[in-house]
Design a protein around this motif. Structure first.
Motif, PDB file in Angstrom:
ATOM      1  N   TYR A 193       0.812  -1.219   0.000  1.00 52.92           N
ATOM      2  CA  TYR A 193       0.000   0.000   0.000  1.00 52.92           C
ATOM      3  C   TYR A 193       0.850   1.276   0.000  1.00 52.92           C
ATOM      4  CZ  TYR A 193       1.059   0.324   4.976  1.00 52.92           C
ATOM      5  OH  TYR A 193       1.709   0.420   6.174  1.00 52.92           O
ATOM      6  N   LEU A 194       2.150   1.138   0.193  1.00 53.64           N
ATOM      7  CA  LEU A 194       3.015   2.318   0.251  1.00 53.64           C
ATOM      8  C   LEU A 194       3.174   2.946  -1.128  1.00 53.64           C
ATOM      9  CD1 LEU A 194       5.773   1.027   2.684  1.00 53.64           C
ATOM     10  CD2 LEU A 194       3.868   2.568   3.198  1.00 53.64           C
ATOM     11  N   ASP A 195       3.195   4.264  -1.154  1.00 52.14           N
ATOM     12  CA  ASP A 195       3.214   5.033  -2.400  1.00 52.14           C
ATOM     13  C   ASP A 195       4.587   5.672  -2.608  1.00 52.14           C
ATOM     14  OD1 ASP A 195       2.699   6.634  -4.576  1.00 52.14           O
ATOM     15  OD2 ASP A 195       1.060   7.751  -3.643  1.00 52.14           O
TER      16      ASP A 195
ATOM     17  N   GLU B 124       0.757  16.538   3.208  1.00 50.90           N
ATOM     18  CA  GLU B 124       1.042  15.244   2.587  1.00 50.90           C
ATOM     19  C   GLU B 124       2.278  14.602   3.209  1.00 50.90           C
ATOM     20  OE1 GLU B 124       1.598  13.087  -1.732  1.00 50.90           O
ATOM     21  OE2 GLU B 124       1.493  15.267  -1.668  1.00 50.90           O
TER      22      GLU B 124
ATOM     23  N   ARG C 207       1.348  13.057   6.506  1.00 51.24           N
ATOM     24  CA  ARG C 207       0.584  11.825   6.275  1.00 51.24           C
ATOM     25  C   ARG C 207       1.514  10.679   5.876  1.00 51.24           C
ATOM     26  NH1 ARG C 207      -1.037   9.071   2.146  1.00 51.24           N
ATOM     27  NH2 ARG C 207      -0.434  10.601   0.571  1.00 51.24           N
ATOM     28  N   LEU C 208       2.426  10.943   4.949  1.00 51.39           N
ATOM     29  CA  LEU C 208       3.340   9.898   4.487  1.00 51.39           C
ATOM     30  C   LEU C 208       4.314   9.477   5.588  1.00 51.39           C
ATOM     31  CD1 LEU C 208       4.022  11.195   0.877  1.00 51.39           C
ATOM     32  CD2 LEU C 208       2.797   9.108   1.508  1.00 51.39           C
TER      33      LEU C 208
ATOM     34  N   HIS D 181       3.685   9.394   8.771  1.00 53.52           N
ATOM     35  CA  HIS D 181       2.919   8.508   9.661  1.00 53.52           C
ATOM     36  C   HIS D 181       2.735   7.131   9.027  1.00 53.52           C
ATOM     37  CE1 HIS D 181       1.790  11.172  12.975  1.00 53.52           C
ATOM     38  NE2 HIS D 181       1.730  12.134  12.071  1.00 53.52           N
ATOM     39  N   THR D 182       2.444   7.107   7.748  1.00 55.81           N
ATOM     40  CA  THR D 182       2.254   5.830   7.042  1.00 55.81           C
ATOM     41  C   THR D 182       3.530   4.997   7.096  1.00 55.81           C
ATOM     42  OG1 THR D 182       0.613   6.826   5.576  1.00 55.81           O
ATOM     43  CG2 THR D 182       1.636   4.781   4.825  1.00 55.81           C
TER      44      THR D 182
ATOM     45  N   GLU E  59       4.005   3.612  10.628  1.00 58.45           N
ATOM     46  CA  GLU E  59       3.101   2.472  10.875  1.00 58.45           C
ATOM     47  C   GLU E  59       3.588   1.220  10.167  1.00 58.45           C
ATOM     48  OE1 GLU E  59      -0.618   4.070   9.564  1.00 58.45           O
ATOM     49  OE2 GLU E  59      -0.912   5.226  11.400  1.00 58.45           O
ATOM     50  N   ALA E  60       4.104   1.375   8.946  1.00 55.04           N
ATOM     51  CA  ALA E  60       4.624   0.220   8.210  1.00 55.04           C
ATOM     52  C   ALA E  60       5.823  -0.386   8.936  1.00 55.04           C
ATOM     53  CB  ALA E  60       5.010   0.632   6.790  1.00 55.04           C
TER      54      ALA E  60
ATOM     55  N   SER F 164       4.797  -2.415  11.924  1.00 53.47           N
ATOM     56  CA  SER F 164       4.181  -3.711  11.628  1.00 53.47           C
ATOM     57  C   SER F 164       5.185  -4.849  11.721  1.00 53.47           C
ATOM     58  CB  SER F 164       3.527  -3.691  10.246  1.00 53.47           C
ATOM     59  OG  SER F 164       4.496  -3.774   9.214  1.00 53.47           O
TER      60      SER F 164
END
Length: 166
Positions: A84-86, A139, A142-143, A145-146, A149-150, A153
Motif C-alpha cells: 500500500y506504500l506510495d 502530505e 501523512r506519508l 505517519h504511514t 506504521e509500516a 508492523s
C-alpha cells in the motif's frame, strides 16, 4: 527597464509578514520531510532485517534518499504487507523538497504576487507558493505517519526483544 527585467525583479524583504509566513511554512515542511527520511531509513532497515538481510540493512538504510526509495520499492514488490506504500508520492515530495531547498522565494513589490523560483521552475503554478507549501506539508506528515506504521508492523515478527537500529 524592459518587461523581462521588471518581471524578474522581486524584492523579498518588502513584505516581512509574507516572508515570516514563508519561513514558518518552509520550516514545517522540512521538519515533516525529515520525518519521512528517517522513517524510510527505519522501514528499510526493519524490512531487510525481517528478510534475514541484516548486513544489507545497515548499508542500505544509510544511502542517499533516492537509493533508499529504490530499495523500498524493491521491498514492496517482495513483501505483501508493504504493497500500500506510495513510493511515487515520496519521490515527488523529494523533488519538491529539493526545489524548495535550492529555490528562492520572491515577492513582486507591486502586486504582492509570490513564487518560488529556481531549478528550471519559475511558472504560474508557483505563484501560490505558500498554499502549495502547506499542502505538501500535510502530505509529508501523512506519508511520515504511514511509513512509521509500516515499520511498526514488523515489530510483531520478533520473539523477545526488537532489535534496535545502530
Amino acid at each position: 527597464m524592459n518587461e523581462e527585467s521588471d518581471e524578474a525583479y522581486y524584492v523579498f524583504s518588502e513584505n516581512p509578514q509574507l516572508r515570516e509566513a514563508y519561513e514558518l511554512a518552509l520550516g514545517k515542511f522540512l521538519v515533516a520531510f525529515n520525518a519521512i527520511e528517517n522513517n524510510t531509513s527505519r522501514l528499510v532497515w526493519r524490512a531487510l532485517h525481517a528478510k534475514g538481510l541484516a548486513s544489507l540493512a545497515d548499508l542500505l538504510a544509510k544511502q542517499r534518499f533516492g537509493l533508499r526509495l529504490d530499495t523500498l520499492k524493491a521491498l514492496i514488490a517482495d513483501i505483501d504487507r508493504l504493497d500500500y506504500l506510495d513510493v511515487e508520492s515520496l519521490k515527488r515530495l523529494s523533488e519538491e523538497r529539493n526545489h524548495l531547498a535550492h529555490g528562492h522565494f520572491s515577492v513582486d513589490p507591486y502586486s504582492g504576487e509570490h513564487q518560488i523560483e529556481g531549478q528550471k521552475r519559475s511558472t504560474a503554478a508557483n505563484r501560490k507558493a505558500l498554499d502549495s507549501l502547506n499542502e505538501w506539508t500535510q502530505e509529508a506528515v501523512r506519508l511520515a505517519h504511514t511509513l512509521s506504521e509500516a515499520e511498526m508492523s514488523f515489530w510483531f515478527d520478533y520473539e523477545g526483544e526488537i532489535p534496535e537500529r545502530p
